[in-house]
Enzyme design. Sequence first.
Site, short mmCIF file in Angstrom:
data_model
loop_
_atom_site.label_atom_id
_atom_site.label_comp_id
_atom_site.label_asym_id
_atom_site.label_seq_id
_atom_site.Cartn_x
_atom_site.Cartn_y
_atom_site.Cartn_z
NE ARG A 50 -9.46 67.16 12.27
CZ ARG A 50 -10.16 67.76 11.32
NH1 ARG A 50 -9.58 68.54 10.44
NH2 ARG A 50 -11.47 67.58 11.24
CE1 TYR A 102 9.01 66.95 31.65
CE2 TYR A 102 6.87 67.13 30.58
CZ TYR A 102 8.24 67.32 30.56
OH TYR A 102 8.82 67.87 29.46
CE LYS A 199 10.65 62.14 26.88
NZ LYS A 199 9.47 62.78 27.31
N1 PLP Z 1 5.25 62.80 30.95
C1 PLP Z 1 6.49 62.57 31.39
C2 PLP Z 1 6.70 61.72 32.62
C3 PLP Z 1 7.61 63.10 30.72
O1 PLP Z 1 8.84 62.87 31.17
C4 PLP Z 1 7.39 63.91 29.55
C5 PLP Z 1 8.51 64.51 28.82
O2 PLP Z 1 9.64 64.49 29.28
C6 PLP Z 1 6.06 64.14 29.14
C7 PLP Z 1 5.03 63.57 29.85
C8 PLP Z 1 5.78 65.02 27.95
O3 PLP Z 1 6.07 64.35 26.76
P1 PLP Z 1 6.50 65.07 25.39
O4 PLP Z 1 7.83 65.69 25.61
O5 PLP Z 1 6.51 63.96 24.39
O6 PLP Z 1 5.47 66.10 25.08
#
Ligand code: PLP
Length: 385
Positions: A50, A102, A199
């Site tokens: 961890r 988001y 992503k």
């Molecule tokens: N930030 C953006 C711009 C995103 O598009 C996303 C998810 O789609 C996130 C943060 C959150 O990431 P996660 O789905 O890996 O928790």
Amino acid sequence: MTINKRRRTSIVQAGIGTDKAHKAVMPPIYLTSTFEIDGLGKKAPYEYSRTRNPTRDELANAVTALEGGIGTCVTSSGMAALTLIIHLLNPDDLLIAPYDCYGRSYRMLCALSEKGHFKLEFIDQYDAAAVKEAFTKKPKMVLIESPSNPVMRIADIASIAAQAKECGAITVCDNTFLSPMLQQPLSLGADISYHSTTKFLNGHTDIVGGCVTTSREDILTDLEFWANSLGLIGAPFDSYMTLRGMRTLELRVHRAQENAEQIATMLDQHKNVRAVYYPGLKSHPGHEIAAKQQDGFGAMISFEIDAPAEKAAAFIDALELFRLAQSLGGTESLINHPASMTHVSMGAEARAKAGVTDQLFRLSIGVEHIEDLLADLEHALAQVA
Ligand code: PLP
């Protein structure tokens, strides 16, 4: 001779040659929760996973090199990355964030500020006067998402970071949509750059992860404390997969971007499309700032069909290659309907303000052959007439 490695070389070579035990070319994966200690009172670099794990460290080092930071915390998701960052705030601290961020970030920030974790104000970061006014309130942190998800607005990162610095605020940039190959927020003055590594960084739609990189020692110390204390850490296996995916980041991002440029041009000229949101188009309001602060316009495009919202289903059903799914940044092309998917949790009023209409679609462009992608979209668009 010591080669001063360029970014592409540093990521392809990340961790190679570090296995002293067996000289494996690729760094091995350390699937262990704990490490043996040499004796009572002895300290070791690795004691418990961890706190630190060698595979997670390989990924952290690779991201740090790409982002041009001094250190990175690898987290279990992009949302865990944002959770970690907001632990730098105290209950009286003000966080300013873009009103069109988001959807799940928006939901989490609202929910935690309602619980009293920090004070929160959403602002229009594309309006210089609104930004200036927000800084008069002496925020502790400013969150930027550029390009924004899903309507691809461009915030002037250098200008916002300079104003933040003047009032002692921490600038945080969600760099998920471009990846460090196309934008390096730290070099523009931000203190923190973070990602959903789910992503582009991992790039193969097979893990969920996140990372937070900073240019400041004091911030890194706090982030490492909170990541360990809260257990907001990425698993060794996911770290291994992400580093494996990152080795081809530049190739993937550039091919997807080439495809996106052609698709944006086609959509812009299509009679059944009423708006295209792609910063590479000269008509995009953020085009000039994007050209200045980015190394490319990326592989994300949003657009609105010129048809009643009821036609949305016929359009989606006609697609063969673009899969209807959340997420983005993989080798395969995906389509998302933000109003009913990624941004549903914002609520109708906030969605309308952010420009998320029922006719809006978001494309994550992959690395397939461009002619196949164009044919798929053109065929489906013909169904909405
Ligand atoms: N930030 C953006 C711009 C995103 O598009 C996303 C998810 O789609 C996130 C943060 C959150 O990431 P996660 O789905 O890996 O928790």
